[in-house]
Motif scaffolding. Structure first.
Motif, mmCIF file in Angstrom:
data_model
loop_
_atom_site.group_PDB
_atom_site.id
_atom_site.type_symbol
_atom_site.label_atom_id
_atom_site.label_comp_id
_atom_site.label_asym_id
_atom_site.label_seq_id
_atom_site.Cartn_x
_atom_site.Cartn_y
_atom_site.Cartn_z
ATOM 1 N N SER A 49 0.834 -1.205 0.000
ATOM 2 C CA SER A 49 0.000 0.000 0.000
ATOM 3 C C SER A 49 0.867 1.253 0.000
ATOM 4 N N GLY A 50 2.076 1.160 0.580
ATOM 5 C CA GLY A 50 2.999 2.283 0.563
ATOM 6 C C GLY A 50 3.565 2.567 -0.819
ATOM 7 N N LEU A 51 3.505 1.592 -1.721
ATOM 8 C CA LEU A 51 3.939 1.788 -3.099
ATOM 9 C C LEU A 51 2.829 2.349 -3.972
ATOM 10 N N LEU A 52 1.590 1.933 -3.716
ATOM 11 C CA LEU A 52 0.485 2.290 -4.592
ATOM 12 C C LEU A 52 -0.266 3.541 -4.152
ATOM 13 N N GLY A 53 -0.258 3.854 -2.858
ATOM 14 C CA GLY A 53 -0.917 5.071 -2.388
ATOM 15 C C GLY A 53 -0.382 6.325 -3.075
ATOM 16 N N PRO A 54 0.952 6.494 -3.214
ATOM 17 C CA PRO A 54 1.459 7.669 -3.913
ATOM 18 C C PRO A 54 1.014 7.769 -5.366
ATOM 19 N N VAL A 55 0.901 6.624 -6.043
ATOM 20 C CA VAL A 55 0.440 6.647 -7.436
ATOM 21 C C VAL A 55 -0.989 7.181 -7.511
ATOM 22 N N ALA A 56 -1.846 6.726 -6.610
ATOM 23 C CA ALA A 56 -3.235 7.204 -6.584
ATOM 24 C C ALA A 56 -3.284 8.702 -6.314
ATOM 25 N N GLY A 57 -2.465 9.181 -5.386
ATOM 26 C CA GLY A 57 -2.448 10.608 -5.081
ATOM 27 C C GLY A 57 -2.069 11.453 -6.285
ATOM 28 N N ILE A 58 -1.072 11.015 -7.037
ATOM 29 C CA ILE A 58 -0.628 11.753 -8.224
ATOM 30 C C ILE A 58 -1.694 11.730 -9.310
ATOM 31 N N MET A 59 -2.304 10.587 -9.561
ATOM 32 C CA MET A 59 -3.315 10.478 -10.606
ATOM 33 C C MET A 59 -4.510 11.376 -10.318
ATOM 34 N N ILE A 60 -4.976 11.382 -9.078
ATOM 35 C CA ILE A 60 -6.156 12.175 -8.722
ATOM 36 C C ILE A 60 -5.835 13.669 -8.748
ATOM 37 N N ALA A 61 -4.658 14.038 -8.254
ATOM 38 C CA ALA A 61 -4.262 15.447 -8.290
ATOM 39 C C ALA A 61 -4.186 15.950 -9.730
ATOM 40 N N ASP A 62 -3.630 15.141 -10.611
ATOM 41 C CA ASP A 62 -3.456 15.552 -12.002
ATOM 42 C C ASP A 62 -4.795 15.642 -12.736
ATOM 43 N N TYR A 63 -5.620 14.610 -12.605
ATOM 44 C CA TYR A 63 -6.842 14.519 -13.406
ATOM 45 C C TYR A 63 -7.940 15.450 -12.913
ATOM 46 N N PHE A 64 -8.141 15.522 -11.612
ATOM 47 C CA PHE A 64 -9.254 16.309 -11.083
ATOM 48 C C PHE A 64 -8.865 17.747 -10.744
ATOM 49 N N VAL A 65 -7.695 17.951 -10.127
ATOM 50 C CA VAL A 65 -7.329 19.292 -9.690
ATOM 51 C C VAL A 65 -6.732 20.102 -10.839
ATOM 52 N N LEU A 66 -5.781 19.532 -11.565
ATOM 53 C CA LEU A 66 -5.092 20.289 -12.604
ATOM 54 C C LEU A 66 -5.823 20.278 -13.939
ATOM 55 N N ARG A 67 -6.339 19.138 -14.346
ATOM 56 C CA ARG A 67 -6.933 19.031 -15.688
ATOM 57 C C ARG A 67 -8.452 19.157 -15.694
ATOM 58 N N ARG A 68 -9.064 19.145 -14.545
ATOM 59 C CA ARG A 68 -10.522 19.282 -14.439
ATOM 60 C C ARG A 68 -11.240 18.230 -15.292
ATOM 61 N N THR A 69 -10.706 17.017 -15.316
ATOM 62 C CA THR A 69 -11.251 15.823 -15.979
ATOM 63 C C THR A 69 -11.198 15.897 -17.506
ATOM 64 N N ARG A 70 -10.423 16.830 -18.072
ATOM 65 C CA ARG A 70 -10.322 16.918 -19.528
ATOM 66 C C ARG A 70 -8.983 16.343 -19.998
ATOM 67 N N LEU A 71 -9.054 15.416 -20.964
ATOM 68 C CA LEU A 71 -7.863 14.790 -21.517
ATOM 69 C C LEU A 71 -7.874 14.887 -23.040
ATOM 70 N N ASP A 72 -6.690 14.965 -23.614
ATOM 71 C CA ASP A 72 -6.516 14.852 -25.056
ATOM 72 C C ASP A 72 -6.168 13.383 -25.328
ATOM 73 N N VAL A 73 -7.171 12.601 -25.656
ATOM 74 C CA VAL A 73 -6.982 11.155 -25.758
ATOM 75 C C VAL A 73 -5.992 10.794 -26.856
ATOM 76 N N ASP A 74 -6.035 11.485 -27.972
ATOM 77 C CA ASP A 74 -5.116 11.167 -29.056
ATOM 78 C C ASP A 74 -3.669 11.302 -28.605
ATOM 79 N N SER A 75 -3.377 12.301 -27.786
ATOM 80 C CA SER A 75 -2.006 12.518 -27.319
ATOM 81 C C SER A 75 -1.537 11.430 -26.363
ATOM 82 N N LEU A 76 -2.463 10.679 -25.781
ATOM 83 C CA LEU A 76 -2.095 9.577 -24.904
ATOM 84 C C LEU A 76 -1.460 8.426 -25.675
#
Length: 494
Positions: free
Chosen positions: A382-409
């Motif tokens: 859990s100490g390995l995966l908790g940080p990954v979840a924190g980064i993903m949620i911060a990026d997607y919800f706080v910074l990107r406001r749930t908008r992604l450029d799917v083609d660029s992925l």
């Protein structure tokens, strides 16, 4: 944007120019015609994944560790309500864009950097795959002992059962993800019936719920209880820390956001609490019947000498173990390994890699005792995966406001190129979260950080990632400049 808003544009694999290094049919966004999973499918998914041996042992270990049944139920319910939040947050992108976890994580870690969290998640899943295969083999071995008691003295028979169950898992993997949905839809009601049958059988042997739930708490002070409670709560969260990352692998097939949100909100806490109560009650009853807490249901069933009852119950355990092993421990790592080299590794090939790594991780040692299971395996990863979840949620919800450029992925030099395909801010935040979460293993005075490993890692990585992102202000970081698909136009809200 509201969490329940379904935002989807038609998409097919031919809609965009993609880089073969980051794309294959298994990683491509799920087209509308394949988004067939309803609320029932997600409820069935969670019942199928919850009603299995490791959930039972998770609950029974709390009794073996000293809790009474009320304390154990409360700990499990609280832990699953906590983990439900990151589960639903990460699930949103899967349903909105139809993308799996290893593609989704490219937005925060970069198109190449995403391989790091994907492989972390995959290796944990391989460990779980090995554990489930070992338990399934033990269940087959126990059934043989019921039918032919003379097999109990032959260790080679146990290993043959283990490898046979492993091969059965590989057969299901070879038939693809749709076979998982069909298997779980029919097996979930069956597992409810069989689990309740086991509960009432133990109720009968113990002489009622009074004796069955009479095992008292072994903690004589609030301080003693809290020393066991907080690491146990972290383990409860850690139990589904894996799925809280790769839940897009399943929600990419949702008919809409409401189907997955409602299905998961009902399925996860209800299924875990129900089946945990069965494990808690049966373990408490084992104290009344046999004079000691027996945390393994396979060992418990071996104590009874009614062949028909034991055989039927072990069949139920076998079906449950097969369900959760495929659903929770094959889908994600198969996609993750495919993400390493999409041109060469398909979902099937990734599943085979998972199977062989699961064997190599020696699951019989990971499950040697309830202490190594709870305080070693669950809290540790859990100490390995908790940080990954924190980064993903911060990026997607706080910074990107749930908008992604799917083609660029799916290509280099796009919105998620960062520095040569790697986001250094994500790696710094990940390293900081992991180090702070696990440092208590080597510095005894900081042991309390390890006891809260998932929480510590999550919030440290979340905060550091946001601070670094705000400080450096990289181009196109704001979700306002990104668009869902290059060729599909603006995404329409529904």
């Amino acid at each position: 944007m509201p969490l329940t808003t379904d935002c989807r544009a038609p998409y097919t694999a031919s809609d965009t120019v993609h880089d073969a290094r980051f794309f294959n049919e298994d990683l491509a966004p799920t087209p509308p015609q394949r988004r067939t999973w309803t609320t029932y499918n997600y409820i069935a998914l969670w019942f199928s994944m919850s009603m299995e041996v490791t959930t039972y042992m998770l609950a029974s270990s709390l009794i073996a560790g000293g809790m009474n049944w009320k304390q154990a139920i409360g700990t499990i319910l609280l832990g699953n309500l906590i983990v439900l939040l990151p589960m639903l947050l990460n699930a949103h992108a899967g349903s909105k864009y139809g993308i799996p976890f290893p593609v989704f994580v490219r937005a925060s870690f970069g198109t190449r950097g995403a391989n790091i969290p994907a492989i972390l998640r995959a290796l944990v899943a391989c460990g779980w795959f090995g554990i489930q295969s070992w338990l399934g083999g033990q269940a087959i071995f126990a059934m043989l002992n019921v039918l032919w008691p003379q097999t109990a003295s032959h260790a080679g028979v146990l290993w043959a059962c283990f490898l046979s169950f492993w091969l059965l898992n590989m057969f299901v993997v070879w038939n693809g993800v749709e076979s998982i949905r069909i298997l779980q839809s029919f097996s979930a009601p069956f597992m409810v019936i069989m689990s309740l049958t086991l509960l009432f059988w133990m109720w009968h042997k113990a002489g009622g719920f009074g004796p069955m739930l009479s095992a008292p708490s072994k903690f004589h002070s609030t301080g003693d209880f809290l020393k066991f409670f907080f690491p146990s709560l972290t383990a409860m969260v850690g139990y589904w820390a894996t799925l809280s990352l790769n839940i897009p692998d399943f929600t990419r097939y949702a008919k809409n956001q409401d189907a997955q949100i409602l299905g998961q909100s009902l399925g996860l806490p209800v299924a875990m609490t129900l089946y945990s109560f069965i494990g808690i009650a049966c373990t408490s009853a084992s104290v009344a019947i046999f004079g000691e807490p027996i945390w393994s249901p396979i060992t418990l069933l071996g104590k009874f000498h009614q062949p028909f009852v034991a055989f039927l119950a072990l069949i139920a355990l076998l079906v449950a173990t097969l369900n959760v092993n495929i659903g929770a421990n094959v889908v994600s790592p198969s996609n993750d390994f495919s993400n390493l080299a999409p041109r060469y590794i398909s979902f099937r090939t990734g599943g085979l890699i998972t199977g062989f790594l699961g064997l190599a991780m020696m699951p019989w040692k990971l499950m040697s005792s309830f202490g190594s299971y709870i305080f070693g395996w669950l809290i540790g990863y859990s100490g390995l995966l908790g940080p990954v979840a924190g980064i993903m949620i911060a990026d997607y919800f706080v910074l990107r406001r749930t908008r992604l450029d799917v083609d660029s992925l799916y290509r280099r030099n796009g919105a998620y190129e960062y520095s040569h395909g790697i986001n250094p801010r994500a790696l710094v935040a990940l390293a900081a979260g992991v180090v702070v979460a696990l440092i208590g293993l080597v510095i005894p005075p900081l042991r309390f950080l390890y006891d809260y490993a998932w929480f510590v890692g999550f919030f440290v990585a979340f905060a550091i990632y946001l601070l670094l992102a705000i400080a450096t202000v990289p181009p196109r970081l704001s979700g306002q400049t990104e668009r869902p698909h290059v060729s599909s136009g603006d995404v329409k809200e529904r």
